[in-house]
Design a protein around this motif. Structure first.
Motif, PDB file in Angstrom:
ATOM      1  N   VAL A 176       0.850  -1.205   0.000  1.00  0.00           N
ATOM      2  CA  VAL A 176       0.000   0.000   0.000  1.00  0.00           C
ATOM      3  C   VAL A 176       0.879   1.246   0.000  1.00  0.00           C
ATOM      4  N   LYS A 177       1.875   1.268   0.890  1.00  0.00           N
ATOM      5  CA  LYS A 177       2.759   2.453   0.964  1.00  0.00           C
ATOM      6  C   LYS A 177       3.489   2.648  -0.360  1.00  0.00           C
ATOM      7  N   ALA A 178       4.072   1.560  -0.881  1.00  0.00           N
ATOM      8  CA  ALA A 178       4.824   1.660  -2.143  1.00  0.00           C
ATOM      9  C   ALA A 178       3.914   2.163  -3.261  1.00  0.00           C
ATOM     10  N   CYS A 179       2.724   1.616  -3.336  1.00  0.00           N
ATOM     11  CA  CYS A 179       1.745   2.008  -4.374  1.00  0.00           C
ATOM     12  C   CYS A 179       1.463   3.505  -4.302  1.00  0.00           C
ATOM     13  N   ARG A 180       1.205   4.012  -3.109  1.00  0.00           N
ATOM     14  CA  ARG A 180       0.819   5.427  -2.976  1.00  0.00           C
ATOM     15  C   ARG A 180       2.004   6.359  -3.257  1.00  0.00           C
TER      16      ARG A 180
END
Ligand SMILES: [Mg+2]
Length: 251
Positions: A124-128
């Motif tokens: 999730v963090k990487a995606c955002r």
């Protein structure tokens, strides 16, 4: 005259903790003939010191500086900046050593290496971050990893999930792409025509040779078989290290 050899590791020099038959003896002979060796691996989760340690354990004397991982290549290829990462110490350490700083506030880069402790929260963090403009960097696109126990998802599988989620393509550092080979050539400082690259994987090792003007040798000790030779054709195919020895020492 061959002045240097770029060796792949997994499936070429060793399989798990076991050396490939003939590898220890031939590497010893290469070293005593003052032919340079660089071990170039897409493996991103181990440090160069850990990999040199494994080589020493199987009887191949090696220094960390003779090992180039895709993580190390990423750290040398890119300008330092803030980074978030999915990966392990083998990715974090070369980045920090090169002057990159860990950040969860608008990092300039998101690095993705193999991470056996991957969580949905990390994705999730990487995606955002990537969607907000961080540079998306894949250490490698290996689809799977092979060990004595069987096949596991490789880093490429993790990268693909982020490619789908972000709708962005990563910068790929590892074989067969040029960044890792450019760093390898810079390290060796030998004319590509006086080098060979030896590996067990047509898609990564042999294509890496083609992409960087280095003669490629497929060794049939790992993943690729003669029947896999299709669009990517190795310059030489050898069955074993005995055949490789003849190639290196009769030229
Ligand atoms: Mg291999």
């Amino acid at each position: 005259m061959i002045k240097g050899v770029i060796f792949d590791l997994d499936g070429t020099v060793y399989i798990g903790e076991t050396p490939v038959p003939g590898a220890v003896e031939l590497i010893d002979r290469i070293r005593s003939n003052n032919i340079r060796i660089l071990y170039v691996t897409n493996r991103a989760n181990k440090t160069t010191a850990e990999i040199a340690g494994r080589l020493n354990d199987i009887g191949v004397p090696a220094k960390p500086s003779e090992v180039l991982t895709s993580s190390q290549a990423a750290a040398e290829y890119l300008e330092p900046g803030g980074f978030y990462y999915i990966g392990q110490e083998g990715l974090r350490k070369p980045l920090v050593d090169a002057g990159f700083t860990y950040s969860e506030t608008s990092p300039e880069y998101v690095f993705v290496g193999l991470d056996p402790e991957l969580t949905y929260d990390k994705l999730v963090k990487a995606c955002r971050f990537i969607r907000n403009g961080s540079c998306f960097v894949a250490t490698n696109m290996d689809p799977f990893a092979i060990s004595e126990e069987g096949i596991s998802p490789g880093n490429g599988s993790i990268v693909e999930s982020l490619r789908i989620a972000t709708e962005k393509d990563p910068l790929v550092i590892g074989k067969p792409e040029k960044p890792i080979m450019d760093i390898a050539l810079r390290r060796l400082d030998i004319d590509p025509e006086e080098l060979i690259i030896v590996g067990d994987n047509i898609v990564t090792d042999i294509q890496a040779g083609k992409n960087s003007g280095i003669r490629s040798v497929l060794i049939l000790t790992g993943v690729s078989k003669v029947s896999d030779v299709g669009d990517i054709v190795p310059d030489v195919v050898v069955d074993t290290f005995v055949d490789l020895s003849k190639l290196i020492f009769t030229e």
